[in-house]
Design a protein around this motif. Structure first.
Motif, mmCIF file in Angstrom:
data_model
loop_
_atom_site.group_PDB
_atom_site.id
_atom_site.type_symbol
_atom_site.label_atom_id
_atom_site.label_comp_id
_atom_site.label_asym_id
_atom_site.label_seq_id
_atom_site.Cartn_x
_atom_site.Cartn_y
_atom_site.Cartn_z
ATOM 1 N N GLN A 72 0.710 -1.213 0.132
ATOM 2 C CA GLN A 72 0.111 -0.071 0.125
ATOM 3 C C GLN A 72 1.009 1.336 0.064
ATOM 4 O O GLN A 72 0.444 2.206 -0.628
ATOM 5 C CB GLN A 72 -0.996 -0.181 1.224
ATOM 6 C CG GLN A 72 -1.986 -0.944 0.979
ATOM 7 C CD GLN A 72 -3.094 -1.047 2.161
ATOM 8 O OE1 GLN A 72 -2.537 -0.578 3.500
ATOM 9 N NE2 GLN A 72 -4.155 -1.649 2.287
ATOM 10 N N LYS A 73 1.933 1.118 0.833
ATOM 11 C CA LYS A 73 2.986 2.222 0.603
ATOM 12 C C LYS A 73 3.456 2.583 -0.683
ATOM 13 O O LYS A 73 3.538 3.827 -0.919
ATOM 14 C CB LYS A 73 4.025 2.051 1.649
ATOM 15 C CG LYS A 73 3.463 2.383 3.167
ATOM 16 C CD LYS A 73 5.038 2.190 4.036
ATOM 17 C CE LYS A 73 4.355 2.215 5.600
ATOM 18 N NZ LYS A 73 5.596 1.969 6.405
ATOM 19 N N GLN A 74 3.797 1.621 -1.301
ATOM 20 C CA GLN A 74 4.235 1.807 -2.806
ATOM 21 C C GLN A 74 3.356 2.212 -3.715
ATOM 22 O O GLN A 74 3.581 3.096 -4.589
ATOM 23 C CB GLN A 74 4.681 0.311 -3.279
ATOM 24 C CG GLN A 74 6.156 -0.082 -2.495
ATOM 25 C CD GLN A 74 6.437 -1.790 -2.990
ATOM 26 O OE1 GLN A 74 5.678 -2.240 -3.995
ATOM 27 N NE2 GLN A 74 7.609 -2.142 -2.760
ATOM 28 N N ASP A 76 0.810 4.011 -2.704
ATOM 29 C CA ASP A 76 0.463 5.659 -2.232
ATOM 30 C C ASP A 76 1.693 6.302 -3.003
ATOM 31 O O ASP A 76 1.392 7.392 -3.149
ATOM 32 C CB ASP A 76 0.487 5.677 -0.776
ATOM 33 C CG ASP A 76 -0.814 5.226 -0.417
ATOM 34 O OD1 ASP A 76 -1.821 4.962 -1.183
ATOM 35 O OD2 ASP A 76 -0.931 4.841 0.968
ATOM 36 N N ALA A 77 2.926 5.953 -2.932
ATOM 37 C CA ALA A 77 4.099 6.807 -3.390
ATOM 38 C C ALA A 77 4.026 6.828 -4.822
ATOM 39 O O ALA A 77 4.419 8.008 -5.477
ATOM 40 C CB ALA A 77 5.274 6.144 -3.050
#
Length: 79
Positions: A72-74, A76-77
């Motif tokens: 999810q962080k990837q 979002d980035a």
């Protein structure tokens, strides 16, 4: 050690689920109105729910949650 106890609890609950001792009789009545077999299965259901809660709390594979969070962080980035 926790996982060994949880596996042992699952095995014990599995064995207790094979309820053959209350098949042929509705007596004694629990609380004066409930057949013993029905009470046994109600108590067994509560025990199974508690065991499932313990399994989720202590044996849940945390690495799966970490993989989802990293994915999810990837995303979002990237957006």
């Amino acid at each position: 050690m926790k996982k060994v106890l949880l596996v042992l609890a699952v095995v014990v609950l599995y064995i207790l689920h094979q309820d053959f001792w209350f098949w042929r009789t509705a007596y004694p009545l629990v609380f004066g109105f409930m057949p013993i077999g029905l009470f046994y299965h109600g108590a067994f259901s509560v025990a199974a729910a508690l065991l499932m809660w313990l399994l989720v709390k202590f044996a849940w594979p945390a690495h799966l949650e970490e993989e989802v969070a990293a994915h999810q962080k990837q995303e979002d980035a990237a957006s």
